[in-house]
Design a protein around this motif. Structure first.
Motif, PDB file in Angstrom:
ATOM      1  N   SER A  21       0.804  -1.210   0.000  1.00 15.88           N
ATOM      2  CA  SER A  21       0.000   0.000   0.000  1.00 15.88           C
ATOM      3  C   SER A  21       0.843   1.268   0.000  1.00 15.88           C
ATOM      4  O   SER A  21       1.504   1.602   0.974  1.00 15.88           O
ATOM      5  N   ILE A  22       0.812   1.942  -1.106  1.00 16.33           N
ATOM      6  CA  ILE A  22       1.432   3.249  -1.263  1.00 16.33           C
ATOM      7  C   ILE A  22       0.328   4.191  -1.717  1.00 16.33           C
ATOM      8  O   ILE A  22      -0.370   3.905  -2.688  1.00 16.33           O
ATOM      9  N   ARG A  23       0.146   5.280  -1.023  1.00 19.30           N
ATOM     10  CA  ARG A  23      -0.939   6.200  -1.362  1.00 19.30           C
ATOM     11  C   ARG A  23      -0.373   7.565  -1.704  1.00 19.30           C
ATOM     12  O   ARG A  23       0.366   8.171  -0.915  1.00 19.30           O
ATOM     13  N   ALA A  24      -0.722   8.053  -2.895  1.00 19.68           N
ATOM     14  CA  ALA A  24      -0.276   9.379  -3.315  1.00 19.68           C
ATOM     15  C   ALA A  24      -0.928  10.437  -2.443  1.00 19.68           C
ATOM     16  O   ALA A  24      -2.099  10.326  -2.074  1.00 19.68           O
ATOM     17  N   MET A  25      -0.166  11.474  -2.105  1.00 23.18           N
ATOM     18  CA  MET A  25      -0.708  12.578  -1.321  1.00 23.18           C
ATOM     19  C   MET A  25      -1.257  13.641  -2.261  1.00 23.18           C
ATOM     20  O   MET A  25      -0.740  13.838  -3.366  1.00 23.18           O
ATOM     21  N   SER A  26      -2.288  14.309  -1.825  1.00 20.04           N
ATOM     22  CA  SER A  26      -2.916  15.335  -2.655  1.00 20.04           C
ATOM     23  C   SER A  26      -2.478  16.725  -2.213  1.00 20.04           C
ATOM     24  O   SER A  26      -1.903  16.903  -1.143  1.00 20.04           O
ATOM     25  N   GLY A  27      -2.741  17.709  -3.044  1.00 27.01           N
ATOM     26  CA  GLY A  27      -2.434  19.090  -2.700  1.00 27.01           C
ATOM     27  C   GLY A  27      -1.202  19.608  -3.411  1.00 27.01           C
ATOM     28  O   GLY A  27      -0.298  18.841  -3.758  1.00 27.01           O
ATOM     29  N   GLU A  28      -1.174  20.902  -3.620  1.00 27.31           N
ATOM     30  CA  GLU A  28      -0.053  21.531  -4.307  1.00 27.31           C
ATOM     31  C   GLU A  28       1.234  21.354  -3.514  1.00 27.31           C
ATOM     32  O   GLU A  28       1.273  21.522  -2.292  1.00 27.31           O
ATOM     33  N   GLY A  29       2.290  20.986  -4.205  1.00 21.85           N
ATOM     34  CA  GLY A  29       3.581  20.757  -3.568  1.00 21.85           C
ATOM     35  C   GLY A  29       3.781  19.327  -3.098  1.00 21.85           C
ATOM     36  O   GLY A  29       4.861  18.971  -2.631  1.00 21.85           O
ATOM     37  N   ASN A  30       2.740  18.504  -3.216  1.00 22.37           N
ATOM     38  CA  ASN A  30       2.827  17.114  -2.768  1.00 22.37           C
ATOM     39  C   ASN A  30       2.844  16.128  -3.926  1.00 22.37           C
ATOM     40  O   ASN A  30       2.638  14.926  -3.718  1.00 22.37           O
ATOM     41  N   GLU A  31       3.104  16.627  -5.123  1.00 23.78           N
ATOM     42  CA  GLU A  31       2.995  15.776  -6.312  1.00 23.78           C
ATOM     43  C   GLU A  31       3.903  14.547  -6.261  1.00 23.78           C
ATOM     44  O   GLU A  31       3.561  13.499  -6.800  1.00 23.78           O
ATOM     45  N   ARG A  32       5.044  14.652  -5.612  1.00 25.18           N
ATOM     46  CA  ARG A  32       5.998  13.543  -5.578  1.00 25.18           C
ATOM     47  C   ARG A  32       6.040  12.859  -4.212  1.00 25.18           C
ATOM     48  O   ARG A  32       6.947  12.095  -3.912  1.00 25.18           O
ATOM     49  N   LYS A  33       5.016  13.105  -3.397  1.00 24.70           N
ATOM     50  CA  LYS A  33       4.977  12.540  -2.048  1.00 24.70           C
ATOM     51  C   LYS A  33       3.941  11.422  -1.949  1.00 24.70           C
ATOM     52  O   LYS A  33       2.874  11.487  -2.555  1.00 24.70           O
ATOM     53  N   PHE A  34       4.296  10.405  -1.155  1.00 28.77           N
ATOM     54  CA  PHE A  34       3.415   9.267  -0.939  1.00 28.77           C
ATOM     55  C   PHE A  34       3.437   8.886   0.535  1.00 28.77           C
ATOM     56  O   PHE A  34       4.455   9.003   1.199  1.00 28.77           O
ATOM     57  N   GLU A  35       2.290   8.433   1.030  1.00 25.01           N
ATOM     58  CA  GLU A  35       2.202   7.934   2.402  1.00 25.01           C
ATOM     59  C   GLU A  35       2.090   6.422   2.362  1.00 25.01           C
ATOM     60  O   GLU A  35       1.401   5.856   1.504  1.00 25.01           O
ATOM     61  N   LEU A  36       2.752   5.766   3.298  1.00 28.29           N
ATOM     62  CA  LEU A  36       2.716   4.306   3.332  1.00 28.29           C
ATOM     63  C   LEU A  36       2.801   3.805   4.765  1.00 28.29           C
ATOM     64  O   LEU A  36       3.225   4.501   5.670  1.00 28.29           O
ATOM     65  N   SER A  37       2.346   2.574   4.951  1.00 28.40           N
ATOM     66  CA  SER A  37       2.484   1.873   6.219  1.00 28.40           C
ATOM     67  C   SER A  37       3.607   0.865   6.064  1.00 28.40           C
ATOM     68  O   SER A  37       3.655   0.159   5.056  1.00 28.40           O
ATOM     69  N   PHE A  38       4.513   0.811   7.040  1.00 29.24           N
ATOM     70  CA  PHE A  38       5.651  -0.090   6.861  1.00 29.24           C
ATOM     71  C   PHE A  38       5.823  -1.162   7.937  1.00 29.24           C
ATOM     72  O   PHE A  38       6.690  -2.021   7.802  1.00 29.24           O
ATOM     73  N   TYR A 110       9.590   7.064  -9.657  1.00 32.26           N
ATOM     74  CA  TYR A 110       8.413   7.855  -9.276  1.00 32.26           C
ATOM     75  C   TYR A 110       7.255   7.587 -10.227  1.00 32.26           C
ATOM     76  O   TYR A 110       6.112   7.363  -9.792  1.00 32.26           O
ATOM     77  N   MET A 111       7.532   7.587 -11.521  1.00 34.07           N
ATOM     78  CA  MET A 111       6.486   7.358 -12.510  1.00 34.07           C
ATOM     79  C   MET A 111       5.929   5.937 -12.397  1.00 34.07           C
ATOM     80  O   MET A 111       4.718   5.724 -12.559  1.00 34.07           O
ATOM     81  N   LYS A 112       6.783   4.969 -12.096  1.00 34.22           N
ATOM     82  CA  LYS A 112       6.305   3.588 -11.962  1.00 34.22           C
ATOM     83  C   LYS A 112       5.409   3.425 -10.738  1.00 34.22           C
ATOM     84  O   LYS A 112       4.432   2.671 -10.764  1.00 34.22           O
ATOM     85  N   VAL A 113       5.735   4.123  -9.665  1.00 31.37           N
ATOM     86  CA  VAL A 113       4.877   4.085  -8.481  1.00 31.37           C
ATOM     87  C   VAL A 113       3.581   4.837  -8.757  1.00 31.37           C
ATOM     88  O   VAL A 113       2.481   4.355  -8.448  1.00 31.37           O
ATOM     89  N   LYS A 114       3.694   6.005  -9.347  1.00 30.08           N
ATOM     90  CA  LYS A 114       2.513   6.816  -9.647  1.00 30.08           C
ATOM     91  C   LYS A 114       1.546   6.070 -10.555  1.00 30.08           C
ATOM     92  O   LYS A 114       0.312   6.154 -10.386  1.00 30.08           O
ATOM     93  N   ASN A 115       2.085   5.322 -11.522  1.00 28.39           N
ATOM     94  CA  ASN A 115       1.242   4.596 -12.470  1.00 28.39           C
ATOM     95  C   ASN A 115       0.818   3.222 -11.976  1.00 28.39           C
ATOM     96  O   ASN A 115       0.143   2.477 -12.694  1.00 28.39           O
ATOM     97  N   GLY A 116       1.236   2.870 -10.765  1.00 28.74           N
ATOM     98  CA  GLY A 116       0.825   1.591 -10.195  1.00 28.74           C
ATOM     99  C   GLY A 116       1.611   0.394 -10.673  1.00 28.74           C
ATOM    100  O   GLY A 116       1.218  -0.751 -10.422  1.00 28.74           O
ATOM    101  N   VAL A 117       2.726   0.625 -11.361  1.00 29.68           N
ATOM    102  CA  VAL A 117       3.560  -0.484 -11.829  1.00 29.68           C
ATOM    103  C   VAL A 117       4.336  -1.092 -10.660  1.00 29.68           C
ATOM    104  O   VAL A 117       4.422  -2.311 -10.516  1.00 29.68           O
TER     105      VAL A 117
END
Length: 200
Positions: A21-38, A110-117
């Protein structure tokens, strides 16, 4: 647990730990940020014992992760693809916000995570103090029932994006001090198989 098993466990205090589970964060300035449980307190069955990572403030040391923590690809210390913005404990789980770098190599992941690969996440951690709990016995704080080995003091040292996604049948740990020979590591540390079934 006999002396041979205990020595084997003590000699392998460093692990890698897969979760999902990797979840993209929303909002301006958070485009490359993700929240996860580890991590969590869910028991994990190894070959010769059951391991539990205690998630109290006294048990988990997040200083290293918060101060110098990096995001790697497949636990390769030469492939740093981002930073850990913050790590914290909540509801007996470990959480983190990560941010990908903007260089060409990091952007690829980053693109592979963003696209769900790429969906797999793994954290490397080291245990420094164990509590052994016998069969049908309670841990000293009364929270867990044995047989189990409880990590009473431990720290995560890196978070990786991995090409092997979280799966109940995979996940092989490798020693922090020796990543040189992958095939050798798989043979030596198969008993470190451990899957984190956490989901955000």
């Amino acid at each position: 647990m006999d002396k041979k098993q205990l020595k084997s466990r003590q000699d392998s205090n460093t692990r890698e730990f897969y979760c999902a589970s990797i979840r993209a964060m929303s909002g301006e300035g958070n485009e490359r940020k993700f929240e996860l449980s580890f991590s969590s307190e869910e028991p994990y069955e190894r070959w010769d014992y059951v391991e539990i990572l205690e998630h109290t403030e006294d048990a988990v040391d997040l200083i290293r992760l918060n101060e110098i923590g990096c995001v790697l690809f497949n636990h390769n210390r030469d492939v740093v693809i981002g930073k850990i913005e913050k790590a914290w404990l909540q509801d007996n789980r470990g959480y983190a916000v990560i941010e990908f770098d903007t260089d060409e190599e990091s952007d690829k992941f980053y693109m592979k995570v963003k696209n769900g690969v790429l969906k797999g996440v793994s954290v490397g951690y080291r245990v420094t103090l164990w509590e052994e709990v016998g069969a049908n016995k309670k841990s000293t704080d009364g929270r867990f029932t044995g047989p189990c080995s409880i990590a009473k003091k431990w720290f995560p040292y890196e978070i990786s994006i991995v090409s092997i996604p979280a799966d109940a049948t995979v996940g092989v740990g490798r020693d922090l001090e020796n990543h040189e020979n992958t095939h050798q590591s798989l043979n030596l540390y198969q008993k470190q198989i451990q899957i984190n079934k956490n989901y955000i």
